[in-house]
Design an enzyme around this catalytic site. Sequence first.
Site, PDB file in Angstrom:
ATOM      1  CG  ASP A   1      -1.767   1.213   1.778  1.00 50.27           C
ATOM      2  OD1 ASP A   1      -1.881   2.045   0.689  1.00 50.27           O
ATOM      3  OD2 ASP A   1      -2.199   1.543   2.707  1.00 50.27           O
TER       4      ASP A   1
ATOM      5  CG  ASP B   1     -12.608 -16.473 -11.456  1.00 52.83           C
ATOM      6  OD1 ASP B   1     -11.976 -16.592 -10.304  1.00 52.83           O
ATOM      7  OD2 ASP B   1     -13.674 -15.779 -11.092  1.00 52.83           O
TER       8      ASP B   1
ATOM      9  CD  GLU C   1     -10.069 -21.347 -10.470  1.00 52.64           C
ATOM     10  OE1 GLU C   1     -10.406 -21.071  -9.904  1.00 52.64           O
ATOM     11  OE2 GLU C   1     -11.193 -20.698 -11.254  1.00 52.64           O
TER      12      GLU C   1
ATOM     13  CG  ASP D   1      -1.494   1.764  -3.911  1.00 51.95           C
ATOM     14  OD1 ASP D   1      -0.148   1.091  -3.819  1.00 51.95           O
ATOM     15  OD2 ASP D   1      -2.007   2.613  -3.157  1.00 51.95           O
TER      16      ASP D   1
ATOM     17  CG  HIS E   1      -6.463 -15.675  -5.510  1.00 53.83           C
ATOM     18  ND1 HIS E   1      -6.407 -16.269  -6.111  1.00 53.83           N
ATOM     19  CD2 HIS E   1      -7.742 -15.296  -5.031  1.00 53.83           C
ATOM     20  CE1 HIS E   1      -6.741 -16.712  -7.147  1.00 53.83           C
ATOM     21  NE2 HIS E   1      -7.943 -16.077  -6.161  1.00 53.83           N
ATOM     22  CG  ASP E   2      -9.384 -19.156  -4.938  1.00 52.81           C
ATOM     23  OD1 ASP E   2      -9.785 -18.151  -4.200  1.00 52.81           O
ATOM     24  OD2 ASP E   2      -9.537 -19.427  -5.785  1.00 52.81           O
TER      25      ASP E   2
ATOM     26  CG  ASP F   1      -7.118 -13.572 -12.175  1.00 54.26           C
ATOM     27  OD1 ASP F   1      -8.554 -13.798 -13.037  1.00 54.26           O
ATOM     28  OD2 ASP F   1      -6.979 -13.664 -11.252  1.00 54.26           O
TER      29      ASP F   1
HETATM   30  O1  ISL Z   1     -11.642 -21.009  -3.501  1.00 54.18           O
HETATM   31  C1  ISL Z   1     -12.613 -21.971  -3.732  1.00 54.18           C
HETATM   32  C2  ISL Z   1     -12.275 -23.013  -2.588  1.00 54.18           C
HETATM   33  O2  ISL Z   1     -11.950 -22.310  -1.917  1.00 54.18           O
HETATM   34  C3  ISL Z   1     -12.734 -22.362  -5.093  1.00 54.18           C
HETATM   35  O3  ISL Z   1     -13.902 -23.278  -4.662  1.00 54.18           O
HETATM   36  C4  ISL Z   1     -12.878 -21.461  -5.922  1.00 54.18           C
HETATM   37  O4  ISL Z   1     -14.158 -20.486  -5.479  1.00 54.18           O
HETATM   38  C5  ISL Z   1     -13.446 -21.733  -7.042  1.00 54.18           C
HETATM   39  O5  ISL Z   1     -12.000 -22.282  -7.142  1.00 54.18           O
HETATM   40  C6  ISL Z   1     -12.643 -20.296  -7.862  1.00 54.18           C
HETATM   41  O6  ISL Z   1     -12.340 -19.341  -8.506  1.00 54.18           O
HETATM   42  C7  ISL Z   1     -12.499 -18.111  -8.586  1.00 54.18           C
HETATM   43  O7  ISL Z   1     -14.291 -18.021  -8.898  1.00 54.18           O
HETATM   44  C8  ISL Z   1     -14.445 -16.907  -7.379  1.00 54.18           C
HETATM   45  C9  ISL Z   1     -13.205 -16.306  -6.855  1.00 54.18           C
HETATM   46  O8  ISL Z   1     -13.931 -16.453  -5.273  1.00 54.18           O
HETATM   47  C10 ISL Z   1     -11.632 -17.094  -6.389  1.00 54.18           C
HETATM   48  O9  ISL Z   1     -11.788 -15.185  -5.718  1.00 54.18           O
HETATM   49  C11 ISL Z   1     -11.253 -17.310  -7.601  1.00 54.18           C
HETATM   50  O10 ISL Z   1     -10.515 -17.419  -7.907  1.00 54.18           O
HETATM   51  C12 ISL Z   1     -15.306 -16.702  -8.100  1.00 54.18           C
HETATM   52  O11 ISL Z   1     -15.040 -16.172  -9.207  1.00 54.18           O
END
Ligand code: ISL
Length: 554
Positions: free
Chosen positions: A21, A199, A254, A29, A327-328, A98
């Site tokens: 940031d 995504d 993804e 940012d 990040h998931d 993305d």
């Molecule tokens: O995060 C997950 C499990 O904890 C996955 O099921 C995830 O939601 C899925 O892989 C899809 O992820 C992507 O789309 C989502 C978003 O929240 C995630 O950050 C992204 O990587 C919806 O856009």
Amino acid sequence: MKRTWWKESVVYQIYPRSFKDTSGNGVGDIPGIVDKLDYIKSLGVDVIWLCPVYESPNDDNGYDISDYRKISEDFGGQSAFDSLLEQTHQRGLKLVMDLVANHTSDEHFWFRESKKSRDNPYRDYYIWHEGKNGGPPNNWMSFFSGSAWEYDTATEQYYLHYFTKKQPDLNWENPEVRREIFDVIEFWFKKGVDGFRMDVISLISKPETFQDTSYVKFQDTIVNQYANGPKIHDYLHEMNSEVLSKYDIMTVGEGPGINLKNAPLYVDEKRGELHMVFHFDHMYIDCGEGGKYDPQPFGLPKFKKVFSDWDNALKNKGWGSIFLGNHDFSRMLSRFGNDGKYHEVSAKLLATLLLTLRGTVYLYQGDEIGMTNVAYPGIAYYNDVETLNAWKEKEEKGNDMQGFLKVVHAQSRDNARSPMQWDSSKNAGFSTGDPWLAVNPNHGSINVAEQEKKENSILNYYREMITFRKENPVLVYGDYECMQEEHPQLFVYRRWDSESEFLILHNMGDGPEEFITDLREEQFELRKTNLLENLKRPFHLGPWQTKILKKSSS
Ligand code: ISL
């Protein structure tokens, strides 16, 4: 095998809210990323993948886009992005964005129009349905708890949202929707962007009928009902011929529900769809019957099999993606390594694993310094909509919430979203203001500044390993064979081409181990290891030790 830049690349993934940031408002940012470009370059990576930075009400931290052509002012707006792109390119790096095209935000102009009336020209941009017996059209669930349908009182129909109710699903059946998305892609390519991570691309083609799901496990519904719909490959092929094929860019889709059988359909070079996909076979390996919030111990043989199977599936068709965190999911070191006693050595082992498998490597921010999961003391500290919705649902069902907090500690996506640990100061050098998500208390010892000073740090090991991979293209393109796949503690494999061969050994356990084999130790020369003291013979490994051995040509 055709050689291309994106196959040889190491991609560094940035979650912008948590990276750096510069404005002092506690949210990362784009100028923060610009400030750190030299650091990113110093890692030796080739490509930066930016999680969404578009205009968004942030119900799902940018995965709910309200304007695909606008960079969020929270992140610094268009001028900040232009400067990032320019300065990234100046350093010889590429920038991938993305693309969230399965759904938009409910605040997107298209959706605001769509819900105005049943005959609005944008009505058909989304998926509207009549209810059934006074309730939603069917029993489908959202990824983030509750029904996948939301009722709109004004037009008396339900709209579909696989994610939150603020993320309505687009109707890809509608050719105008496809045109709009292709135009968005082209818009960013014309600005010079080098590709897209797409995504949940496996979800864009909806099932032919909207019947109830009969699956008990949500994961089964995803795989069998939501993902890989009947027109998915028509859409991707169209996207490829209309836009993607006209540019020298990279694409990675993804996809929940992408599996060994259908992955080649997405990435087979002859078919003209995507370059790569992300599958989750290893990422759900520790989930039980109850899915994500039912964590289970897993065995190493199962983990190894995922890598063998995927290498095998794609070796003649397409190309793989290698990642251990994003990040998931929770932090790779806390899941697959040992984030306690063997923190440093196991982080280095995972670095070696990532950088010696076949496929394009994706490295998530913070993993290069061995960042770990964070255990916030209460739910009030959490931000992620997935965690918060699950919490609410469990609370309503009368679950033991202290017990569930432990599950959240292990599984919440916020584990990977706590701010990047730049130094040991109050907010880890991430921000001068209050961070949007609390910093991990371990930033006092785990941080970039500290590791810059230490020659043998995890950070410097990553730099060395990335260089090592670049110096040895056999690690990118060479064949892969796992040895003793059933071994519960060792992960051993060969990588070879017509010129050279490596034997790579990882001891993924807390005790020493020996690789017992017919291979003759004297044929192998140690090229790299994560322990300074290496007094033992080549096939002997200390706890969490990794060794890259080169086979001599004689
Ligand atoms: O995060 C997950 C499990 O904890 C996955 O099921 C995830 O939601 C899925 O892989 C899809 O992820 C992507 O789309 C989502 C978003 O929240 C995630 O950050 C992204 O990587 C919806 O856009």
